[in-house]
Design a protein around this motif. Structure first.
Motif, PDB file in Angstrom:
ATOM      1  N   ARG A  12      55.728  -0.387 -33.968  1.00  8.69           N
ATOM      2  CA  ARG A  12      55.661  -1.546 -35.037  1.00  8.69           C
ATOM      3  C   ARG A  12      55.303  -0.804 -36.618  1.00  8.69           C
ATOM      4  NH1 ARG A  12      51.281  -5.289 -31.720  1.00  8.69           N
ATOM      5  NH2 ARG A  12      52.631  -6.555 -30.639  1.00  8.69           N
ATOM      6  N   ASN A  16      48.940  -3.348 -35.470  1.00 10.01           N
ATOM      7  CA  ASN A  16      47.369  -2.818 -35.851  1.00 10.01           C
ATOM      8  C   ASN A  16      46.956  -1.396 -36.333  1.00 10.01           C
ATOM      9  OD1 ASN A  16      46.919  -5.736 -34.977  1.00 10.01           O
ATOM     10  ND2 ASN A  16      47.604  -5.348 -32.987  1.00 10.01           N
ATOM     11  N   THR A  17      47.621  -0.602 -35.509  1.00 11.36           N
ATOM     12  CA  THR A  17      47.485   0.701 -36.011  1.00 11.36           C
ATOM     13  C   THR A  17      47.669   1.153 -37.303  1.00 11.36           C
ATOM     14  OG1 THR A  17      48.996   1.555 -34.552  1.00 11.36           O
ATOM     15  CG2 THR A  17      47.029   1.780 -33.522  1.00 11.36           C
ATOM     16  N   GLY A 131      43.783  -0.837 -28.453  1.00  7.23           N
ATOM     17  CA  GLY A 131      44.380  -1.486 -27.124  1.00  7.23           C
ATOM     18  C   GLY A 131      44.237  -2.838 -27.120  1.00  7.23           C
TER      19      GLY A 131
HETATM   20  C1  LIG Z   1      54.504  -0.339 -23.540  1.00 10.36           C
HETATM   21  C2  LIG Z   1      53.244  -0.735 -23.725  1.00 10.36           C
HETATM   22  C3  LIG Z   1      52.291  -0.557 -22.896  1.00 10.36           C
HETATM   23  C4  LIG Z   1      50.762  -0.683 -23.286  1.00 10.36           C
HETATM   24  N1  LIG Z   1      49.861  -0.434 -22.630  1.00 10.36           N
HETATM   25  C5  LIG Z   1      48.520  -0.890 -22.705  1.00 10.36           C
HETATM   26  C6  LIG Z   1      47.420  -0.195 -21.945  1.00 10.36           C
HETATM   27  O1  LIG Z   1      47.558   0.589 -21.093  1.00 10.36           O
HETATM   28  N2  LIG Z   1      46.216  -0.849 -22.284  1.00 10.36           N
HETATM   29  C7  LIG Z   1      45.984  -1.983 -23.246  1.00 10.36           C
HETATM   30  O2  LIG Z   1      44.795  -2.268 -23.247  1.00 10.36           O
HETATM   31  N3  LIG Z   1      46.991  -2.264 -24.134  1.00 10.36           N
HETATM   32  C8  LIG Z   1      48.100  -1.742 -23.805  1.00 10.36           C
HETATM   33  N4  LIG Z   1      49.471  -2.122 -24.530  1.00 10.36           N
HETATM   34  C9  LIG Z   1      49.053  -3.159 -25.841  1.00 10.36           C
HETATM   35  C10 LIG Z   1      48.918  -2.489 -27.041  1.00 10.36           C
HETATM   36  O3  LIG Z   1      47.903  -1.428 -26.920  1.00 10.36           O
HETATM   37  C11 LIG Z   1      48.361  -3.519 -28.329  1.00 10.36           C
HETATM   38  O4  LIG Z   1      49.445  -4.513 -28.171  1.00 10.36           O
HETATM   39  C12 LIG Z   1      48.237  -2.930 -29.420  1.00 10.36           C
HETATM   40  O5  LIG Z   1      47.488  -3.827 -30.310  1.00 10.36           O
HETATM   41  C13 LIG Z   1      49.591  -2.316 -30.308  1.00 10.36           C
HETATM   42  O6  LIG Z   1      49.169  -1.732 -31.179  1.00 10.36           O
HETATM   43  P1  LIG Z   1      50.097  -1.822 -32.515  1.00 10.36           P
HETATM   44  O7  LIG Z   1      50.314  -3.026 -33.166  1.00 10.36           O
HETATM   45  O8  LIG Z   1      49.512  -0.704 -33.532  1.00 10.36           O
HETATM   46  O9  LIG Z   1      51.374  -1.178 -31.983  1.00 10.36           O
HETATM   47  C14 LIG Z   1      50.739  -1.732 -24.239  1.00 10.36           C
HETATM   48  C15 LIG Z   1      51.896  -2.228 -25.213  1.00 10.36           C
HETATM   49  C16 LIG Z   1      53.153  -1.997 -24.830  1.00 10.36           C
HETATM   50  C17 LIG Z   1      54.155  -2.401 -25.564  1.00 10.36           C
END
Ligand SMILES: Cc1cc2nc3c(=O)[nH]c(=O)nc-3n(C[C@H](O)[C@H](O)[C@H](O)COP(=O)(O)O)c2cc1C
Length: 198
Positions: A12, A16-17, A131
């Motif tokens: 993304r 968030n990150t 996460g």
């Molecule tokens: C493929 C995938 C795997 C994920 N695995 C986990 C996980 O193991 N544990 C968790 O707490 N969240 C998990 N998530 C949720 C993401 O960590 C969460 O949506 C996060 O806010 C995404 O950050 P971003 O917006 O920077 O991409 C997962 C999401 C995706 C798409």
């Protein structure tokens, strides 16, 4: 002026990150650092193909955007890595970059024969992660992976910013305290290069 490389590891662009990383980058720049950002999803980067051509020169033989990121990381003073938690470790984009740094591992430990354990860490690293869930062990896997990745680049893990319970794009915006912490940490990170004790 410290040179810092900032790596966006989420698929993304405005997740968030990346939002947190941009705050940290702003803080670091405001404190005088020169920061170069890489958005991994926009780069052409093959996974490691395990051909070990790097045994000859210590450089990865695959000619793609990894080469630019590699050179930037090795000429930096510090690294800020931001990745969401995907299946209890870093994202696939981030892991591809890490695996390509096996060439740096080969250079460090096979070619240069650096002894394990006893080496000066030339660089400092900040790890930012989020996460969706709240478990105690949410970041354990990623932290282990990051520590070993950083080691290969002579980066010591200086600090981690780890946030639970953030899932949808924009969730982090509901937490101004997190954004403020990321900004402040970026500033402090940039300042940490002046002091040998930090
Ligand atoms: C493929 C995938 C795997 C994920 N695995 C986990 C996980 O193991 N544990 C968790 O707490 N969240 C998990 N998530 C949720 C993401 O960590 C969460 O949506 C996060 O806010 C995404 O950050 P971003 O917006 O920077 O991409 C997962 C999401 C995706 C798409």
């Amino acid at each position: 002026m410290p040179k810092i490389v900032a790596i966006h590891g989420s698929p993304r662009r405005n997740g968030n990150t990346s939002t947190l990383l941009r705050q940290a980058v702003k803080g670091a720049r405001d404190a005088g650092a020169e920061v170069r950002e890489f958005v991994l999803r926009d780069l052409k980067m093959s996974p490691c193909l395990e051909i070990y051509k790097c045994k000859e020169s210590g450089r990865c033989a695959i000619q793609d955007d990894f080469q630019i990121v590699h050179d930037a990381m090795l000429s930096s003073d510090g690294l800020i890595l931001a990745s969401p938690i995907f299946f209890y470790t870093v994202s696939a984009h981030t892991k591809i970059l890490m695996d390509r740094c096996q060439s740096c591992w080969v250079k460090k430990y096979w070619i240069d024969k650096t002894p394990f354990g006893n080496r000066p860490l030339k660089r400092k690293g900040l790890f930012i992660s989020v996460g969706a869930t709240r478990g105690r062990k949410l970041f354990d896997g990623a932290l282990l992976t990051v520590r070993y990745f950083f080691d290969v680049l002579d980066v010591g893990l200086w600090r981690s910013l780890l946030y639970r319970n953030l899932d949808f794009e924009g969730d982090v915006m509901k937490h101004p305290a997190y954004l403020e912490e990321a900004y402040r940490t970026g500033r402090t990170f940039a300042g940490a290069f002046a002091s040998a004790s930090d």
